[in-house]
Motif scaffolding. Structure first.
Motif, PDB file in Angstrom:
ATOM      1  N   LEU A 102       0.831  -1.207   0.000  1.00  0.00           N
ATOM      2  CA  LEU A 102       0.000   0.000   0.000  1.00  0.00           C
ATOM      3  C   LEU A 102       0.866   1.258   0.000  1.00  0.00           C
ATOM      4  CD1 LEU A 102      -2.944  -0.848   2.409  1.00  0.00           C
ATOM      5  CD2 LEU A 102      -3.119  -0.166   0.018  1.00  0.00           C
ATOM      6  N   GLU A 103       1.924   1.243   0.801  1.00  0.00           N
ATOM      7  CA  GLU A 103       2.812   2.410   0.866  1.00  0.00           C
ATOM      8  C   GLU A 103       3.513   2.637  -0.479  1.00  0.00           C
ATOM      9  OE1 GLU A 103       4.295   5.801   2.207  1.00  0.00           O
ATOM     10  OE2 GLU A 103       2.848   4.558   3.281  1.00  0.00           O
ATOM     11  N   LYS A 104       3.967   1.566  -1.102  1.00  0.00           N
ATOM     12  CA  LYS A 104       4.624   1.688  -2.401  1.00  0.00           C
ATOM     13  C   LYS A 104       3.638   2.212  -3.441  1.00  0.00           C
ATOM     14  CE  LYS A 104       7.399  -0.839  -5.727  1.00  0.00           C
ATOM     15  NZ  LYS A 104       7.992  -2.127  -6.080  1.00  0.00           N
ATOM     16  N   LEU A 105       2.408   1.726  -3.386  1.00  0.00           N
ATOM     17  CA  LEU A 105       1.378   2.188  -4.312  1.00  0.00           C
ATOM     18  C   LEU A 105       1.063   3.658  -4.083  1.00  0.00           C
ATOM     19  CD1 LEU A 105      -0.392   1.212  -6.602  1.00  0.00           C
ATOM     20  CD2 LEU A 105      -2.042   0.402  -4.921  1.00  0.00           C
ATOM     21  N   ARG A 106       1.034   4.090  -2.827  1.00  0.00           N
ATOM     22  CA  ARG A 106       0.805   5.504  -2.508  1.00  0.00           C
ATOM     23  C   ARG A 106       1.929   6.379  -3.053  1.00  0.00           C
ATOM     24  NH1 ARG A 106      -0.048   4.256   2.967  1.00  0.00           N
ATOM     25  NH2 ARG A 106      -2.197   3.676   3.091  1.00  0.00           N
ATOM     26  N   GLN A 107       3.164   5.928  -2.887  1.00  0.00           N
ATOM     27  CA  GLN A 107       4.320   6.739  -3.276  1.00  0.00           C
ATOM     28  C   GLN A 107       4.535   6.789  -4.777  1.00  0.00           C
ATOM     29  OE1 GLN A 107       7.606   5.110  -1.115  1.00  0.00           O
ATOM     30  NE2 GLN A 107       6.968   5.995   0.826  1.00  0.00           N
ATOM     31  N   THR A 108       4.402   5.639  -5.444  1.00  0.00           N
ATOM     32  CA  THR A 108       4.741   5.572  -6.862  1.00  0.00           C
ATOM     33  C   THR A 108       3.533   5.513  -7.785  1.00  0.00           C
ATOM     34  OG1 THR A 108       4.847   3.148  -6.900  1.00  0.00           O
ATOM     35  CG2 THR A 108       6.868   4.338  -6.312  1.00  0.00           C
ATOM     36  N   GLY A 109       2.379   5.124  -7.262  1.00  0.00           N
ATOM     37  CA  GLY A 109       1.197   4.976  -8.093  1.00  0.00           C
ATOM     38  C   GLY A 109       1.110   3.637  -8.785  1.00  0.00           C
ATOM     39  N   SER A 110       2.074   2.737  -8.502  1.00  0.00           N
ATOM     40  CA  SER A 110       2.041   1.402  -9.102  1.00  0.00           C
ATOM     41  C   SER A 110       2.798   0.410  -8.228  1.00  0.00           C
ATOM     42  CB  SER A 110       2.659   1.424 -10.501  1.00  0.00           C
ATOM     43  OG  SER A 110       4.034   1.742 -10.415  1.00  0.00           O
ATOM     44  N   ILE A 111       2.477  -0.860  -8.417  1.00  0.00           N
ATOM     45  CA  ILE A 111       3.217  -1.934  -7.767  1.00  0.00           C
ATOM     46  C   ILE A 111       3.450  -3.022  -8.808  1.00  0.00           C
ATOM     47  CG2 ILE A 111       2.432  -1.518  -5.416  1.00  0.00           C
ATOM     48  CD1 ILE A 111       0.407  -3.726  -5.723  1.00  0.00           C
ATOM     49  N   GLY A 112       4.451  -3.836  -8.571  1.00  0.00           N
ATOM     50  CA  GLY A 112       4.807  -4.870  -9.528  1.00  0.00           C
ATOM     51  C   GLY A 112       4.276  -6.241  -9.144  1.00  0.00           C
ATOM     52  N   LEU A 113       4.448  -7.161 -10.040  1.00  0.00           N
ATOM     53  CA  LEU A 113       4.011  -8.531  -9.788  1.00  0.00           C
ATOM     54  C   LEU A 113       4.760  -9.152  -8.609  1.00  0.00           C
ATOM     55  CD1 LEU A 113       3.652  -9.893 -13.419  1.00  0.00           C
ATOM     56  CD2 LEU A 113       1.833  -9.261 -11.836  1.00  0.00           C
ATOM     57  N   GLU A 114       6.000  -8.749  -8.425  1.00  0.00           N
ATOM     58  CA  GLU A 114       6.781  -9.266  -7.297  1.00  0.00           C
ATOM     59  C   GLU A 114       6.127  -8.884  -5.972  1.00  0.00           C
ATOM     60  OE1 GLU A 114       9.598 -11.614  -5.700  1.00  0.00           O
ATOM     61  OE2 GLU A 114       9.389 -11.254  -7.852  1.00  0.00           O
ATOM     62  N   ASP A 115       5.546  -7.692  -5.912  1.00  0.00           N
ATOM     63  CA  ASP A 115       4.845  -7.261  -4.706  1.00  0.00           C
ATOM     64  C   ASP A 115       3.626  -8.145  -4.447  1.00  0.00           C
ATOM     65  OD1 ASP A 115       6.544  -4.963  -4.146  1.00  0.00           O
ATOM     66  OD2 ASP A 115       5.614  -4.074  -5.920  1.00  0.00           O
ATOM     67  N   PHE A 116       2.891  -8.475  -5.501  1.00  0.00           N
ATOM     68  CA  PHE A 116       1.742  -9.366  -5.356  1.00  0.00           C
ATOM     69  C   PHE A 116       2.188 -10.756  -4.923  1.00  0.00           C
ATOM     70  CE2 PHE A 116      -0.635  -6.275  -7.881  1.00  0.00           C
ATOM     71  CZ  PHE A 116      -1.850  -6.298  -7.227  1.00  0.00           C
ATOM     72  N   ARG A 117       3.299 -11.176  -5.436  1.00  0.00           N
ATOM     73  CA  ARG A 117       3.814 -12.511  -5.119  1.00  0.00           C
ATOM     74  C   ARG A 117       4.146 -12.637  -3.632  1.00  0.00           C
ATOM     75  NH1 ARG A 117       9.130 -15.117  -7.875  1.00  0.00           N
ATOM     76  NH2 ARG A 117       9.255 -16.845  -6.459  1.00  0.00           N
ATOM     77  N   ASN A 118       4.534 -11.552  -3.002  1.00  0.00           N
ATOM     78  CA  ASN A 118       4.889 -11.570  -1.588  1.00  0.00           C
ATOM     79  C   ASN A 118       3.672 -11.540  -0.657  1.00  0.00           C
ATOM     80  OD1 ASN A 118       7.628 -11.583  -2.184  1.00  0.00           O
ATOM     81  ND2 ASN A 118       7.747  -9.358  -2.217  1.00  0.00           N
ATOM     82  N   LEU A 119       2.477 -11.330  -1.223  1.00  0.00           N
ATOM     83  CA  LEU A 119       1.263 -11.243  -0.413  1.00  0.00           C
ATOM     84  C   LEU A 119       0.566 -12.586  -0.290  1.00  0.00           C
ATOM     85  CD1 LEU A 119      -0.268  -7.975  -1.914  1.00  0.00           C
ATOM     86  CD2 LEU A 119       0.920  -8.209   0.266  1.00  0.00           C
ATOM     87  N   LYS A 120      -0.091 -12.783   0.824  1.00  0.00           N
ATOM     88  CA  LYS A 120      -0.951 -13.950   1.014  1.00  0.00           C
ATOM     89  C   LYS A 120      -2.268 -13.671   0.305  1.00  0.00           C
ATOM     90  CE  LYS A 120       1.077 -15.131   5.407  1.00  0.00           C
ATOM     91  NZ  LYS A 120       0.891 -15.277   6.827  1.00  0.00           N
ATOM     92  N   MET A 121      -3.016 -14.723   0.033  1.00  0.00           N
ATOM     93  CA  MET A 121      -4.271 -14.573  -0.695  1.00  0.00           C
ATOM     94  C   MET A 121      -5.225 -13.607   0.019  1.00  0.00           C
ATOM     95  SD  MET A 121      -5.678 -15.097  -3.351  1.00  0.00           S
ATOM     96  CE  MET A 121      -6.736 -15.910  -4.437  1.00  0.00           C
TER      97      MET A 121
END
Length: 58
Positions: free
Chosen positions: A8-27
């Motif tokens: 969420l913080e990365k999305l707030r700062q940059t306006g985007s997140i990568g697939l690697e960020d999704f990969r690190n999240l639980k369902m």
């Protein structure tokens, strides 16, 4: 939950997140993140700084 906050913080700062960020999240965190993004699109007018903020339901 830490990975969700970081995404969420990365999305707030940059306006985007990568697939690697999704990969690190639980369902469960992915579901919560997508709900946050939906609310942000509806109520946040696409402004990254409003992501994750509580909104007023109409």
């Amino acid at each position: 939950m830490k990975a969700l906050k970081e995404a969420l913080e990365k999305l707030r700062q940059t306006g985007s997140i990568g697939l690697e960020d999704f990969r690190n999240l639980k369902m469960k965190d992915i579901e919560q993140l997508t709900e946050e993004i939906k609310q942000w699109c509806l109520y946040g007018n696409g402004k990254p700084e409003r992501l994750g903020k509580k909104h007023k339901e109409h």
